[in-house]
Write a protein that holds these residues in place. Sequence first.
Motif, PDB file in Angstrom:
ATOM      1  N   SER A   1      11.407   6.549 -13.903  1.00 24.48           N
ATOM      2  CA  SER A   1      10.792   5.730 -14.960  1.00 24.48           C
ATOM      3  C   SER A   1       9.717   4.769 -14.426  1.00 24.48           C
ATOM      4  CB  SER A   1      11.870   4.913 -15.678  1.00 24.48           C
ATOM      5  OG  SER A   1      12.297   3.839 -14.861  1.00 24.48           O
ATOM      6  N   GLN A   2       9.559   4.695 -13.123  1.00 24.01           N
ATOM      7  CA  GLN A   2       8.567   3.789 -12.521  1.00 24.01           C
ATOM      8  C   GLN A   2       7.177   4.010 -13.134  1.00 24.01           C
ATOM      9  OE1 GLN A   2       6.577   5.538  -8.859  1.00 24.01           O
ATOM     10  NE2 GLN A   2       8.674   6.237  -8.635  1.00 24.01           N
ATOM     11  N   TYR A   3       6.374   2.943 -13.130  1.00 28.06           N
ATOM     12  CA  TYR A   3       5.037   3.085 -13.697  1.00 28.06           C
ATOM     13  C   TYR A   3       3.957   2.721 -12.683  1.00 28.06           C
ATOM     14  CZ  TYR A   3       0.832   2.021 -16.298  1.00 28.06           C
ATOM     15  OH  TYR A   3      -0.474   1.965 -16.703  1.00 28.06           O
ATOM     16  N   PRO A   4       3.219   3.712 -12.189  1.00 21.67           N
ATOM     17  CA  PRO A   4       2.083   3.434 -11.307  1.00 21.67           C
ATOM     18  C   PRO A   4       0.849   3.093 -12.140  1.00 21.67           C
ATOM     19  CG  PRO A   4       2.503   5.818 -11.382  1.00 21.67           C
ATOM     20  CD  PRO A   4       3.447   5.163 -12.358  1.00 21.67           C
ATOM     21  N   ASP A   5       0.340   1.879 -11.972  1.00 21.24           N
ATOM     22  CA  ASP A   5      -0.698   1.305 -12.835  1.00 21.24           C
ATOM     23  C   ASP A   5      -2.038   1.278 -12.095  1.00 21.24           C
ATOM     24  OD1 ASP A   5      -2.321  -0.379 -14.336  1.00 21.24           O
ATOM     25  OD2 ASP A   5      -0.898  -2.062 -14.366  1.00 21.24           O
ATOM     26  N   ILE A   6      -3.017   1.995 -12.641  1.00 23.33           N
ATOM     27  CA  ILE A   6      -4.342   1.997 -11.990  1.00 23.33           C
ATOM     28  C   ILE A   6      -5.361   1.138 -12.751  1.00 23.33           C
ATOM     29  CG2 ILE A   6      -3.941   4.307 -11.043  1.00 23.33           C
ATOM     30  CD1 ILE A   6      -6.159   5.315 -13.014  1.00 23.33           C
TER      31      ILE A   6
ATOM     32  N   ASN B   1     -11.963  11.467  -4.789  1.00 28.08           N
ATOM     33  CA  ASN B   1     -12.674  11.901  -3.595  1.00 28.08           C
ATOM     34  C   ASN B   1     -13.096  10.733  -2.711  1.00 28.08           C
ATOM     35  OD1 ASN B   1     -13.465  14.059  -2.128  1.00 28.08           O
ATOM     36  ND2 ASN B   1     -14.753  14.932  -3.761  1.00 28.08           N
ATOM     37  N   ALA B   2     -12.217   9.739  -2.643  1.00 30.95           N
ATOM     38  CA  ALA B   2     -12.516   8.516  -1.879  1.00 30.95           C
ATOM     39  C   ALA B   2     -11.515   8.402  -0.731  1.00 30.95           C
ATOM     40  CB  ALA B   2     -12.389   7.295  -2.791  1.00 30.95           C
ATOM     41  N   PRO B   3     -11.884   7.724   0.356  1.00 31.62           N
ATOM     42  CA  PRO B   3     -10.900   7.470   1.417  1.00 31.62           C
ATOM     43  C   PRO B   3      -9.794   6.548   0.911  1.00 31.62           C
ATOM     44  CG  PRO B   3     -13.128   6.734   2.056  1.00 31.62           C
ATOM     45  CD  PRO B   3     -13.195   7.102   0.619  1.00 31.62           C
ATOM     46  N   VAL B   4      -8.557   6.765   1.369  1.00 31.65           N
ATOM     47  CA  VAL B   4      -7.452   5.925   0.892  1.00 31.65           C
ATOM     48  C   VAL B   4      -7.726   4.444   1.151  1.00 31.65           C
ATOM     49  CG1 VAL B   4      -5.508   7.553   0.925  1.00 31.65           C
ATOM     50  CG2 VAL B   4      -6.179   6.425   3.026  1.00 31.65           C
ATOM     51  N   GLY B   5      -8.426   4.156   2.220  1.00 36.03           N
ATOM     52  CA  GLY B   5      -8.716   2.768   2.573  1.00 36.03           C
ATOM     53  C   GLY B   5      -9.596   2.046   1.566  1.00 36.03           C
ATOM     54  N   GLU B   6     -10.220   2.793   0.666  1.00 33.71           N
ATOM     55  CA  GLU B   6     -11.066   2.144  -0.349  1.00 33.71           C
ATOM     56  C   GLU B   6     -10.313   1.813  -1.629  1.00 33.71           C
ATOM     57  OE1 GLU B   6     -14.827   3.828  -1.270  1.00 33.71           O
ATOM     58  OE2 GLU B   6     -15.517   3.681   0.809  1.00 33.71           O
ATOM     59  N   ILE B   7      -9.053   2.283  -1.727  1.00 31.70           N
ATOM     60  CA  ILE B   7      -8.265   2.013  -2.932  1.00 31.70           C
ATOM     61  C   ILE B   7      -7.508   0.698  -2.741  1.00 31.70           C
ATOM     62  CG2 ILE B   7      -6.443   2.852  -4.476  1.00 31.70           C
ATOM     63  CD1 ILE B   7      -8.732   4.819  -4.447  1.00 31.70           C
ATOM     64  N   THR B   8      -7.695  -0.217  -3.663  1.00 28.85           N
ATOM     65  CA  THR B   8      -6.982  -1.499  -3.595  1.00 28.85           C
ATOM     66  C   THR B   8      -6.363  -1.826  -4.954  1.00 28.85           C
ATOM     67  OG1 THR B   8      -9.028  -2.692  -4.143  1.00 28.85           O
ATOM     68  CG2 THR B   8      -8.495  -2.482  -1.793  1.00 28.85           C
ATOM     69  N   LYS B   9      -5.460  -2.816  -4.924  1.00 24.22           N
ATOM     70  CA  LYS B   9      -4.890  -3.421  -6.140  1.00 24.22           C
ATOM     71  C   LYS B   9      -4.199  -2.431  -7.079  1.00 24.22           C
ATOM     72  CE  LYS B   9      -8.193  -7.203  -6.051  1.00 24.22           C
ATOM     73  NZ  LYS B   9      -9.348  -7.802  -6.717  1.00 24.22           N
ATOM     74  N   LEU B  10      -3.573  -1.446  -6.517  1.00 23.69           N
ATOM     75  CA  LEU B  10      -2.740  -0.564  -7.327  1.00 23.69           C
ATOM     76  C   LEU B  10      -1.373  -1.232  -7.481  1.00 23.69           C
ATOM     77  CD1 LEU B  10      -2.817   3.146  -7.289  1.00 23.69           C
ATOM     78  CD2 LEU B  10      -0.570   2.126  -6.975  1.00 23.69           C
ATOM     79  N   THR B  11      -0.662  -0.935  -8.549  1.00 25.64           N
ATOM     80  CA  THR B  11       0.649  -1.560  -8.772  1.00 25.64           C
ATOM     81  C   THR B  11       1.678  -0.535  -9.219  1.00 25.64           C
ATOM     82  OG1 THR B  11      -0.457  -3.588  -9.539  1.00 25.64           O
ATOM     83  CG2 THR B  11       1.892  -3.363 -10.036  1.00 25.64           C
ATOM     84  N   ILE B  12       2.865  -0.600  -8.618  1.00 24.81           N
ATOM     85  CA  ILE B  12       4.034   0.087  -9.162  1.00 24.81           C
ATOM     86  C   ILE B  12       4.857  -0.969  -9.884  1.00 24.81           C
ATOM     87  CG2 ILE B  12       6.142   1.392  -8.638  1.00 24.81           C
ATOM     88  CD1 ILE B  12       3.637   2.962  -7.839  1.00 24.81           C
ATOM     89  N   TRP B  13       5.198  -0.693 -11.134  1.00 28.43           N
ATOM     90  CA  TRP B  13       6.040  -1.603 -11.925  1.00 28.43           C
ATOM     91  C   TRP B  13       7.424  -0.972 -12.127  1.00 28.43           C
ATOM     92  CZ3 TRP B  13       3.948  -6.255 -13.614  1.00 28.43           C
ATOM     93  CH2 TRP B  13       2.551  -6.343 -13.671  1.00 28.43           C
ATOM     94  N   GLY B  14       8.444  -1.834 -12.180  1.00 30.12           N
ATOM     95  CA  GLY B  14       9.764  -1.410 -12.646  1.00 30.12           C
ATOM     96  C   GLY B  14      10.717  -0.910 -11.587  1.00 30.12           C
ATOM     97  N   ASN B  15      11.386   0.181 -11.923  1.00 31.89           N
ATOM     98  CA  ASN B  15      12.490   0.719 -11.119  1.00 31.89           C
ATOM     99  C   ASN B  15      11.978   1.774 -10.157  1.00 31.89           C
ATOM    100  OD1 ASN B  15      15.134   1.168 -10.328  1.00 31.89           O
ATOM    101  ND2 ASN B  15      15.796   2.085 -12.261  1.00 31.89           N
ATOM    102  N   HIS B  16      12.576   1.879  -8.975  1.00 29.65           N
ATOM    103  CA  HIS B  16      12.294   3.019  -8.088  1.00 29.65           C
ATOM    104  C   HIS B  16      13.101   4.208  -8.606  1.00 29.65           C
ATOM    105  CE1 HIS B  16      11.753   5.625  -4.703  1.00 29.65           C
ATOM    106  NE2 HIS B  16      13.064   5.683  -4.530  1.00 29.65           N
ATOM    107  N   SER B  17      12.552   4.851  -9.635  1.00 30.15           N
ATOM    108  CA  SER B  17      13.229   5.986 -10.272  1.00 30.15           C
ATOM    109  C   SER B  17      12.136   6.724 -11.024  1.00 30.15           C
ATOM    110  CB  SER B  17      14.290   5.490 -11.263  1.00 30.15           C
ATOM    111  OG  SER B  17      13.659   5.021 -12.448  1.00 30.15           O
TER     112      SER B  17
END
Length: 328
Positions: A190-195, A172-188
């Motif tokens: 199997s990708q891993y979104p890391d919070i 329930n936060a504005p998108v602008g407050e989210i930082t330092k998220l990471t997608i690892w690996g392949n664009h498929s």
Amino acid sequence: TQAPVNVTVTGAAGQIGYALLFRIASGQLLGPDTPVKLRLLEIPQAVKAAEGTALELEDGAFPLLAGIDIFDDAKQAFAGANVALLVGARPRTKGMERADLLEANGGIFKPQGEAINAGAADDIRVLVVGNPANTNALIAQSHAPDVPAERFTAMTRLDHNRAVAQLAKKLNAPVGEITKLTIWGNHSASQYPDIFHAEVGGRNAAEAVNDEKWLAEEFIPRVAKRGAEIIEARGASSAASAANAAIDHIHDWVLGTPEGDWTSMAVPSDGSYGVPEGLISSFPVRCRDGKYEIVQGLEINEFSRTRIDASVAELAEEREAVKKLGLI
Ligand code: NDP
């Protein structure tokens, strides 16, 4: 004023191209002070459609648009290119084996890599959007030996943006407050979104979520399968959001990531985080002065390690497959 920057776009007459070109012409790719010259590449059957798009671009009367040229020849299209957006690719069709898919894309990305090597500008930056993007980037890169390898990148920014949006919704936060998220690996898938390193208004996002079941069973699959969700709802694959992500990727590469944040880009691995050297894999990256660097020193927990390794293993298999086919 500045000299125009040459931006080459392949697959210019496609869905993503249609959304992308207007954003580039309006100055959203390189900022409000930089004029651009568009160089559009299409296959011969689609040149007429690209010409139609060019007429519409003209009708936009964009002050920053210094010219549009249309080609069906890669050597000409990439001559003098400063930025190359490789969107056109051979999509997987029903009943197509992976080897056929890779082979068909080899036929596209090998000559494009050679053309970039032969005639692009010294500061060329390449973003591959067309799937399988990471491996298509690897093919192009391997045929451009005179271009520094790190100039070849693939897009995971749409996955990154999707993950930011889903996380913001959950918290329930504005998108602008989210930082330092990471997608690892392949664009498929199997990708891993890391919070685990992500923050919401400066506070750790994983702690704020505090719900591993949501993370494993909702968030990760939702982000990975968002493309299918869009197709189901729209009756067509995502196009404007993919174009938006391509704009973000090049914009941040050239103009920098915000202080205190990073983004996700698939870039040639230097061995960081145990990803085999040379694989074009998604990492957390910071950009400054027109260069990117992989964010170092993040602690990777068990949960993340398993998922990163699985996606990287898929990339290694794709590399083996294109090697066997003689494409790299
Ligand atoms: P789109 O513009 O919708 O998509 C282009 C590519 O982007 C596809 O490979 C697609 O992969 C990929 N893509 C990556 N991320 C996403 C995403 N999140 N959502 C949707 N797509 C994504 O395809 P069109 O068929 O409309 O247009 C392709 C154009 O490319 C055609 O005009 C064709 O003529 C041209 N083309 C040009 C070539 C060239 O210039 N040499 C070579 C081949 C084609 P996926 O299919 O997996 O969704």
